[in-house]
Scaffold this motif. Structure first.
Motif, PDB file in Angstrom:
ATOM      1  N   LEU A 141      30.161  31.357  33.477  1.00 44.02           N
ATOM      2  CA  LEU A 141      31.380  30.557  33.424  1.00 44.02           C
ATOM      3  C   LEU A 141      30.995  29.081  33.480  1.00 44.02           C
ATOM      4  N   LEU A 165      33.533  31.365  28.880  1.00 40.54           N
ATOM      5  CA  LEU A 165      33.013  32.558  29.536  1.00 40.54           C
ATOM      6  C   LEU A 165      32.158  33.340  28.546  1.00 40.54           C
ATOM      7  N   LEU A 175      37.118  37.054  38.123  1.00 37.25           N
ATOM      8  CA  LEU A 175      37.779  35.766  37.970  1.00 37.25           C
ATOM      9  C   LEU A 175      38.871  35.643  39.022  1.00 37.25           C
ATOM     10  N   THR A 177      41.988  33.531  40.792  1.00 40.10           N
ATOM     11  CA  THR A 177      42.992  32.510  40.490  1.00 40.10           C
ATOM     12  C   THR A 177      43.343  31.655  41.703  1.00 40.10           C
ATOM     13  N   TYR A 183      44.617  32.035  32.778  1.00 35.88           N
ATOM     14  CA  TYR A 183      44.845  32.609  31.453  1.00 35.88           C
ATOM     15  C   TYR A 183      43.505  32.805  30.748  1.00 35.88           C
ATOM     16  N   LEU A 184      43.324  33.994  30.184  1.00 31.23           N
ATOM     17  CA  LEU A 184      42.099  34.344  29.472  1.00 31.23           C
ATOM     18  C   LEU A 184      42.404  34.547  28.002  1.00 31.23           C
ATOM     19  N   HIS A 185      41.650  33.872  27.133  1.00 24.24           N
ATOM     20  CA  HIS A 185      41.770  34.061  25.683  1.00 24.24           C
ATOM     21  C   HIS A 185      40.426  34.547  25.157  1.00 24.24           C
ATOM     22  N   ILE A 186      40.422  35.731  24.532  1.00 24.51           N
ATOM     23  CA  ILE A 186      39.183  36.321  24.030  1.00 24.51           C
ATOM     24  C   ILE A 186      38.819  35.694  22.686  1.00 24.51           C
ATOM     25  N   ALA A 223      34.792  34.114  25.665  1.00 25.24           N
ATOM     26  CA  ALA A 223      36.208  33.872  25.939  1.00 25.24           C
ATOM     27  C   ALA A 223      36.397  32.476  26.510  1.00 25.24           C
ATOM     28  N   TRP A 225      38.600  30.598  29.609  1.00 23.81           N
ATOM     29  CA  TRP A 225      39.323  30.877  30.849  1.00 23.81           C
ATOM     30  C   TRP A 225      39.976  29.585  31.316  1.00 23.81           C
ATOM     31  N   ASP A 227      42.158  27.691  34.212  1.00 16.83           N
ATOM     32  CA  ASP A 227      42.679  27.612  35.584  1.00 16.83           C
ATOM     33  C   ASP A 227      43.809  26.595  35.552  1.00 16.83           C
TER      34      ASP A 227
END
Length: 232
Positions: A141, A165, A175, A177, A183-186, A223, A225, A227
């Motif tokens: 990360l 990530l 992960l 919070t 929010y995670l976007h691949i 990905a 990530w 925060d």
């Protein structure tokens, strides 16, 4: 409680020169169920034909991030910035009191693929500014954008951070919070979330104060990530 946004359900815009998938409502695509997540209000997955791009247009009071996946963007703005942003680099533009810019595919032969990300600022009426940088992956990360520019990241005018990530085959990560939205976007690859559902390229997953454990499949995973600040 989770917010799941499957890749295939995203909004779509086609204009000949542009193919874009919208995670959240944007432009002509509107869905009241998908208006953003905390301060994160746009993730557009854009593919631009060679030599084409976005003509000069304006923005105000928004933090705009471009993450280049393939090819390179040629950026020109009213603050005098004229740069090429290649794949692997990240760009941050604070629109502040107002800025105009254009973005074009720098190549005349290859497609450009990038993510356009908008985050609402926590400061208004600021002077527009611009940064871009290549940030090497130093651990699973790695911070790309943070409120204070720590560890060589770019700085944003919001209590929000963006991390890249990367997990190799079979690797896992938890992960946290810390009572904030995440929010995670691949970007690519695939992973199992909390020992259950599979996530693939283009999928998004939002969390409200929970922990997320990811385990990459044999192909690994890349990905973004986020925060994000707590909801008001």
């Amino acid at each position: 409680m989770y917010y799941f946004r499957p890749s295939q359900d995203r909004g779509q815009a086609r204009f000949g020169w542009l193919n874009s998938r919208h995670t959240f409502s944007f432009g002509h695509y509107y869905d009241p169920k998908h208006m953003g997540f905390s301060a994160l209000c746009v993730i557009n997955d854009d593919t631009v034909k060679p030599g084409a791009g976005f003509d000069t247009h304006g923005h105000r009071e928004m933090e705009i991030i471009s993450y280049i996946l393939e090819g390179a963007i040629e950026h020109l703005d009213s603050e005098g910035n004229h740069f090429v942003v290649p794949a692997g680099e990240v760009q941050r533009m604070s629109a502040g009191t107002g800025i105009t810019h254009s973005e074009y595919n720098h190549s005349k032969t290859e497609h450009l693929k990038f993510l356009q990300i908008w985050i609402q600022p926590n400061r208004r009426r600021i002077k527009p500014s611009y940064e871009q940088k290549k940030i090497s992956q130093t651990k699973n990360l790695t911070p790309l954008i943070t409120p204070n520019g720590r560890n060589g990241s770019l700085k944003i005018n919001q209590d929000a951070s963006l991390f890249r990530l990367e997990l190799g085959s079979g690797e896992n990560i938890k992960l946290q919070t810390h009572k904030r939205p995440g929010y995670l976007h691949i970007l690519s690859g695939a992973a199992k979330a909390n020992g259950g559902d599979m996530l693939y390229g283009g999928d998004g997953l939002g969390l409200f104060k929970e922990q997320l454990e990811l385990q990459a499949t044999i192909d690994g995973i890349a990905a973004l990530w986020f925060d994000l600040p707590a909801f008001t």
